[in-house]
Design an enzyme around this catalytic site. Structure first.
Site, PDB file in Angstrom:
ATOM      1  N   ASP A   3       0.821  -1.205   0.000  1.00  0.00           N
ATOM      2  CA  ASP A   3       0.000   0.000   0.000  1.00  0.00           C
ATOM      3  C   ASP A   3       0.857   1.258   0.000  1.00  0.00           C
ATOM      4  O   ASP A   3       1.930   1.296   0.606  1.00  0.00           O
ATOM      5  CB  ASP A   3      -0.891  -0.001   1.247  1.00  0.00           C
ATOM      6  CG  ASP A   3      -1.771   1.233   1.342  1.00  0.00           C
ATOM      7  OD1 ASP A   3      -2.694   1.343   0.519  1.00  0.00           O
ATOM      8  OD2 ASP A   3      -1.524   2.075   2.220  1.00  0.00           O
ATOM      9  N   GLU A  26       0.727  -0.608  -5.175  1.00  0.00           N
ATOM     10  CA  GLU A  26      -0.276   0.426  -5.378  1.00  0.00           C
ATOM     11  C   GLU A  26       0.505   1.728  -5.576  1.00  0.00           C
ATOM     12  O   GLU A  26       0.891   2.398  -4.616  1.00  0.00           O
ATOM     13  CB  GLU A  26      -1.204   0.546  -4.168  1.00  0.00           C
ATOM     14  CG  GLU A  26      -2.372   1.490  -4.424  1.00  0.00           C
ATOM     15  CD  GLU A  26      -2.615   2.486  -3.317  1.00  0.00           C
ATOM     16  OE1 GLU A  26      -3.576   3.251  -3.430  1.00  0.00           O
ATOM     17  OE2 GLU A  26      -1.849   2.518  -2.334  1.00  0.00           O
TER      18      GLU A  26
END
Length: 642
Positions: free
Chosen positions: A318, A371
């Site tokens: 993330d 991401e």
């Protein structure tokens, strides 16, 4: 990073300390924290914690009445800043923390164990003494998963938030435990044909509303849903149903809760001391100091821990963009340039390369996914070529452009045609996954079905069209839960999905369409085998903006090609000519307008014979009926009766 044998659990050796200080110890969880041990027939545990600025450290817990005087730890004499000691009478399940008194400022705090395998259920914040023994039954999956997780395999991911996938309304709306959710989730995902589940962060987090993205326990699955063994059971069950498991993992920041990593020994130990480097202004959280060897080892050990001990098949990392740029979310004057005067975070780049090298060295049959929302080059290229080393990158540009296009009233779409075609210009620069994630259905953005214009029929037709276009487009697939049946309410972590809407034909039809798309996708190599090279894709016609129609070919390494035809208007088009590379019968394998899915039932009676009439620079062509707001998929060389 050197590989450290995970079977040598116990007190730290001089060699462990050497690797720890060097930042190359990849299995710190085997040495640090609370390691249950027995001496002279008496149960106990060996504790190790890194706190170089502490003047006193004690293990406090249920066994000693949380007394700071009962079990003080000793600082090692090697200058490592590690405190350790053996404590008798410690047994499984007991809660504990470290009482840390700093050398400076009179700071004193009770800290959870950074290496704890289990924690007290929030809102309590202690760690628990625990072991990780478990009898796995997924040997068949583990032996074969290299092929399932490969870049040339069909990868279709169902993103799940465990606390809100399904709840028990008759029991105070409680969420399901790891064990309760395991079987129904596995059966549902298998029925829908997805290849993998991606779990939003399960690492322990104090605030449920952070969805796990504010992590305090980097080695502990959240106790909200059960024990570590319960979580192992969930992974095991998914594997036994032929479903891979990807974990959302957050090395980009951590929260400021006092029991966590922040200001751990009275200094900024895990984070940067300068708030221009160590505090995230958007997320109000702390940023790891990636330049510190011990911190790098901590994070890499966490990543490998989930692969080693929980049989996880991949990590979705993330917030990579926030790690790469020193000025991320900051205004001029609010950030510190790197040693060359630039805005790139050199230490974070080095950490990410180390992370990926370590994962693929020890678990080459898994994947890491970034991401990353910017145009940083070579995110999914090997480190030896200068890349960051990820296996796959999220294609945020495709997601934004496609949703923006489809939110337009169809009458205006011809003026935005480039939003559809632009993605192919860069589609093969990275190994992309196409994400329709939780981020698109929160914070007032509404649901996916709610983004579609028009009345209810057109909304569902548009959403079926979006999914068909997405499954035909180069790149792996990711869909957040609820999107498969067109949930109308924006996602909320406090409620179950709107399962009751499946009683309505439009919602059930959409779910059936997603399941059939997945089955087709997994059965046709043309749709997945060459996702990351231009040889797997060819436009037939990307310029018909007046009619808002796209046509393109998908090619496998060898064998039958697939033709994808998308009509982005509600106007049916008859006698629409599409050039194809070969004669013979082209079978219609998918039609999103079929009545089975809630469509109007227009189509091409199962397929079309190619005529020797030139079109689009090809010697053969198909004359098609294009249903309204629909996608069609054809396969070359298929017999009419197949």
């Amino acid at each position: 990073m050197r590989k450290h044998q995970p079977d040598q659990a116990g007190p730290l050796t001089a060699h462990d300390i050497y690797l720890f200080k060097e930042g190359t110890h990849a299995r710190l969880y085997d040495k640090f924290g609370c390691q249950p041990a027995e001496r002279d027939g008496v149960a106990g545990a060996h504790f190790s914690v890194w706190a170089p600025n502490a003047q006193r450290v004690s293990a406090i817990g249920d066994w000693n009445g949380w007394s700071a005087d009962a079990n003080p730890l000793a600082a090692r004499a090697d200058g490592s800043g590690v405190w350790e000691g053996y404590v008798p009478g410690v047994v499984r399940g007991q809660a504990y923390k470290y009482r840390i008194e700093s050398r400076s400022g009179g700071y004193r705090a009770d800290k959870a164990d950074p290496f704890a395998f289990f924690a007290e259920a929030p809102p309590r914040t202690g760690s628990r003494v625990w072991g990780l023994e478990y009898e796995w039954d997924d040997a068949a999956w583990m032996a074969a998963r290299r092929g399932v997780n490969a870049l040339d395999a069909p990868i279709s991911i169902y993103e799940v938030h465990l606390g809100s996938w399904r709840r028990v309304p008759e029991d105070a709306n409680r969420f399901l435990s790891y064990r309760e959710i395991a079987q129904p989730l596995a059966e549902y995902v298998r029925e829908l044909g997805f290849t993998h589940v991606e779990l939003m962060p399960v690492t322990e987090h104090p605030f449920y509303g952070s969805w796990g993205y504010q992590t305090t326990g980097y080695f502990a699955p959240t106790a909200r849903y059960g024990t570590p063994q319960d979580f192992m059971y969930l992974v095991d069950t998914l594997h036994q149903h032929g479903i891979g498991v990807i974990l959302d993992w957050v090395p980009s920041h951590f929260p400021s809760d006092e029991h966590g990593l922040v200001y751990f020994d009275g200094t900024c130990l895990y984070e940067h001391a300068d708030p221009k480097q160590g505090f995230h202004p958007e997320w109000k959280s702390q940023i790891f100091n990636y330049g510190r060897n011990e911190v790098r080892g901590f994070l890499v050990s966490s990543a490998l821990f989930w692969l080693d001990r929980y049989h996880v098949d991949g990590l979705r990392v993330d917030g990579v963009a926030s790690m790469l740029y020193l000025d991320y979310g900051r205004n001029e004057g609010e950030w510190v340039p790197n040693r060359h005067g630039g805005r790139e975070n050199i230490e974070a780049v080095e950490f990410l390369r180390l992370l990926n090298q370590s994962v693929y060295r020890d678990h080459p049959d898994t994947q890491t996914m970034a991401e990353e929302s910017t145009s940083w080059p070579m995110v999914s290229r090997p480190t030896y070529l200068g890349g960051l080393g990820f296996g796959i990158k999220w294609n945020m540009g495709w997601m934004h452009d496609t949703l923006k296009y489809l939110s337009q009233d169809p009458i205006h779409r011809k003026f935005h045609h480039d939003q559809l075609t632009f993605s192919i210009w860069y589609a093969f620069f990275e190994n992309f996954v196409l994400p329709l994630s939780h981020d698109e259905v929160v914070y007032g953005k509404g649901s996916l079905i709610g983004k579609m214009p028009g009345d209810s029929w057109r909304q569902f037709a548009n959403l079926r069209l979006l999914y068909g276009y997405m499954w035909g487009h180069p790149g792996k697939k990711l869909l957040f839960m609820g999107g498969e049946f067109g949930q109308r309410r924006e996602w909320t972590h406090e409620q179950s999905l709107e399962w009751h809407v499946l009683q309505y034909p439009d919602h059930e039809g959409l779910r059936r369409w997603v399941a059939d798309l997945n089955r087709l996708y997994r059965s046709e190599p043309a749709l997945y085998e060459v996702d990351f090279d231009k040889s797997g894709f060819e436009w037939v016609d990307c310029n018909d903006r007046e009619q808002s129609v796209l046509t393109f070919l998908r090619r496998p390494r060898g064998g039958a090609q697939m033709l994808v035809v998308c009509n982005f208007t509600p106007v049916p088009r008859t006698n629409y000519v599409v050039g194809v590379p070969s004669g013979g019968y082209w079978r219609e394998l998918a039609n999103s307008d079929a009545t089975l899915y809630g469509g109007s039932g227009m189509g091409n009676f199962g397929g079309v014979e190619a005529a020797p009439v030139a079109a689009h620079g090809r010697f053969h062509s198909l004359t098609l009926t294009l249903p309204p707001l629909a996608v069609l998929m054809f396969k070359s060389g298929a017999a009419a009766h197949d």
